[in-house]
Design a protein around this motif. Structure first.
Motif, mmCIF file in Angstrom:
data_model
loop_
_atom_site.group_PDB
_atom_site.id
_atom_site.type_symbol
_atom_site.label_atom_id
_atom_site.label_comp_id
_atom_site.label_asym_id
_atom_site.label_seq_id
_atom_site.Cartn_x
_atom_site.Cartn_y
_atom_site.Cartn_z
ATOM 1 N N GLY A 182 16.998 64.737 -9.754
ATOM 2 C CA GLY A 182 17.598 65.745 -8.890
ATOM 3 C C GLY A 182 16.527 66.610 -8.254
ATOM 4 O O GLY A 182 15.356 66.228 -8.191
ATOM 5 N N ALA B 255 24.934 68.698 -9.966
ATOM 6 C CA ALA B 255 24.615 67.885 -8.798
ATOM 7 C C ALA B 255 25.022 66.433 -9.007
ATOM 8 O O ALA B 255 25.547 65.777 -8.093
ATOM 9 C CB ALA B 255 23.118 67.984 -8.489
ATOM 10 N N ALA B 256 24.778 65.910 -10.227
ATOM 11 C CA ALA B 256 25.161 64.527 -10.521
ATOM 12 C C ALA B 256 26.670 64.364 -10.464
ATOM 13 O O ALA B 256 27.181 63.364 -9.933
ATOM 14 C CB ALA B 256 24.634 64.128 -11.896
ATOM 15 N N GLU C 236 27.816 64.220 -6.895
ATOM 16 C CA GLU C 236 27.446 62.937 -6.295
ATOM 17 C C GLU C 236 28.403 61.829 -6.752
ATOM 18 O O GLU C 236 28.794 60.964 -5.954
ATOM 19 C CB GLU C 236 26.011 62.597 -6.681
ATOM 20 C CG GLU C 236 25.489 61.331 -6.021
ATOM 21 C CD GLU C 236 24.029 61.080 -6.362
ATOM 22 O OE1 GLU C 236 23.711 59.945 -6.772
ATOM 23 O OE2 GLU C 236 23.219 62.008 -6.211
ATOM 24 N N GLU D 292 31.715 62.152 -4.897
ATOM 25 C CA GLU D 292 31.590 61.672 -3.526
ATOM 26 C C GLU D 292 31.545 60.143 -3.491
ATOM 27 O O GLU D 292 32.172 59.509 -2.635
ATOM 28 C CB GLU D 292 30.324 62.257 -2.895
ATOM 29 C CG GLU D 292 30.041 61.774 -1.486
ATOM 30 C CD GLU D 292 31.088 62.205 -0.472
ATOM 31 O OE1 GLU D 292 31.159 61.563 0.606
ATOM 32 O OE2 GLU D 292 31.843 63.156 -0.757
ATOM 33 N N ARG D 293 30.817 59.554 -4.440
ATOM 34 C CA ARG D 293 30.713 58.089 -4.493
ATOM 35 C C ARG D 293 32.061 57.464 -4.807
ATOM 36 O O ARG D 293 32.426 56.432 -4.229
ATOM 37 C CB ARG D 293 29.682 57.703 -5.545
ATOM 38 C CG ARG D 293 29.477 56.205 -5.711
ATOM 39 C CD ARG D 293 28.288 55.923 -6.618
ATOM 40 N NE ARG D 293 28.310 54.557 -7.106
ATOM 41 C CZ ARG D 293 28.305 54.211 -8.386
ATOM 42 N NH1 ARG D 293 28.271 55.133 -9.322
ATOM 43 N NH2 ARG D 293 28.325 52.949 -8.748
#
Length: 319
Positions: free
Chosen positions: A103, A115-116, A119, A122-123
């Protein structure tokens, strides 16, 4: 009246491998009820084989053999193609991001985890699975020794739900994908961590062929449980114990992309065939998280609800 639950497997009583119907701790020779010499050929005719096996399980014919008196081979022998999903459990991806500081530079663990997670969300909404292919010759049985090759000391475990295909699949919609599943099994996807990156050619990124395909690096089984007996593959407890200590303990519902999405995705690019296996990613708790890798003498026990338990001992590769 509900069908009597059974599983399938490949066994050897000392003469030659044979396909067997497993009921409790007794194995019945499946060749007495279906004209197939292997589980692989049985799966090739799964639409006809399943009703015959179901009827046979309700009223077993012939003498059964105690499971304890048989060698248990990989359930699908010979094995088909092997497809594997990577980075497919939410908590595992978050755990790895924190452990490896993946990150923004200077971010603390909480920031890396947040943050992970963003992500991943979103994925899942707009992205696609990450899938690579393994080598069938690396598949071993659920009670076979795992051979740790010399030269590296970071061999890791990754317990996964295995999805075995029962029909040819090409361009399959997600909504129909589970109709192509014959059954489910257990697979431990071992990885030699230091062999994953290609430092000599960094532009190529990772090298899964060399990191994951040593002989015995995919212990599979002990059984194939027909899909009809697994009502929800996304609600199964999944656990790995190392020398009796729990290292992985999660639920398949933590997958980012479930079996249906994986099958649909793979079938866009490759033809899935009866007997192929899709392994669906591993939950948190790998050796890279614990800072503890496999050593000769270690014993792994892998368990998934309703699919049995595999037990493998690690040994050093002979010179």
């Amino acid at each position: 009246m509900a069908d009597r639950k059974f599983a399938l497997g490949t066994f050897n009583a000392g003469i030659a491998p044979f396909p067997g119907i497993v009921i409790d701790d007794t194995v019945y020779d499946a060749r007495q009820v279906v004209p197939h010499l292997t589980v692989a050929t049985l799966l090739a005719d799964w639409e006809a084989s399943l009703p015959a096996l179901t009827a046979a399980a309700a009223r077993p014919v012939g003498g059964g053999i105690s499971l304890s008196g048989l060698r248990v081979l990989p359930p699908v022998t010979p094995p088909g193609q092997l497809f594997a999903a990577g980075a497919n459990y939410r908590q595992h991806v978050i755990q790895m991001a924190v452990a490896h500081k993946l990150g923004a530079e200077g971010a603390d663990p909480e920031q890396l985890a947040a943050a992970a997670a963003a992500e991943i969300d979103e994925r899942k909404k707009h992205g696609e699975p990450y899938v690579w292919s393994g080598i069938p010759s690396s598949i071993s049985g659920a009670y076979d020794d795992v051979i740790l090759p010399g030269g590296w000391d970071d061999h890791d475990w990754e317990l996964e739900l295995g999805v075995v295909i029962g029909r040819r699949a090409r361009h399959v919609p997600v909504a129909d994908a589970l109709d192509y599943v014959a059954g489910y099994t257990i697979c431990n996807d071992l990885t030699t961590r230091s062999l994953v990156p290609r430092k000599d050619i960094p532009m190529m990124g990772t090298d899964w062929m060399r990191a994951k395909n040593f002989p015995t690096f995919f212990p599979t089984g002990p059984f194939l449980v027909p899909a009809t007996f697994v009502p929800d593959p996304l609600n199964l407890r999944i656990q790995l114990r190392l020398n009796g200590e729990t290292m992985q303990d999660s639920n398949t519902g933590d997958m980012i992309f479930g079996p249906a999405e994986l099958i649909s995705y793979i079938s866009r690019f490759a033809e899935l065939r009866p007997g192929d296996m899709v392994i669906t990613g591993s939950p948190p708790g790998n050796g890279s998280h614990w800072g503890r890798y496999l050593q000769p003498g270690d014993v792994m026990e892998c368990e998934i609800d309703g699919l049995g338990v595999q037990r493998t001992r690690c040994i050093a590769e002979a010179d």
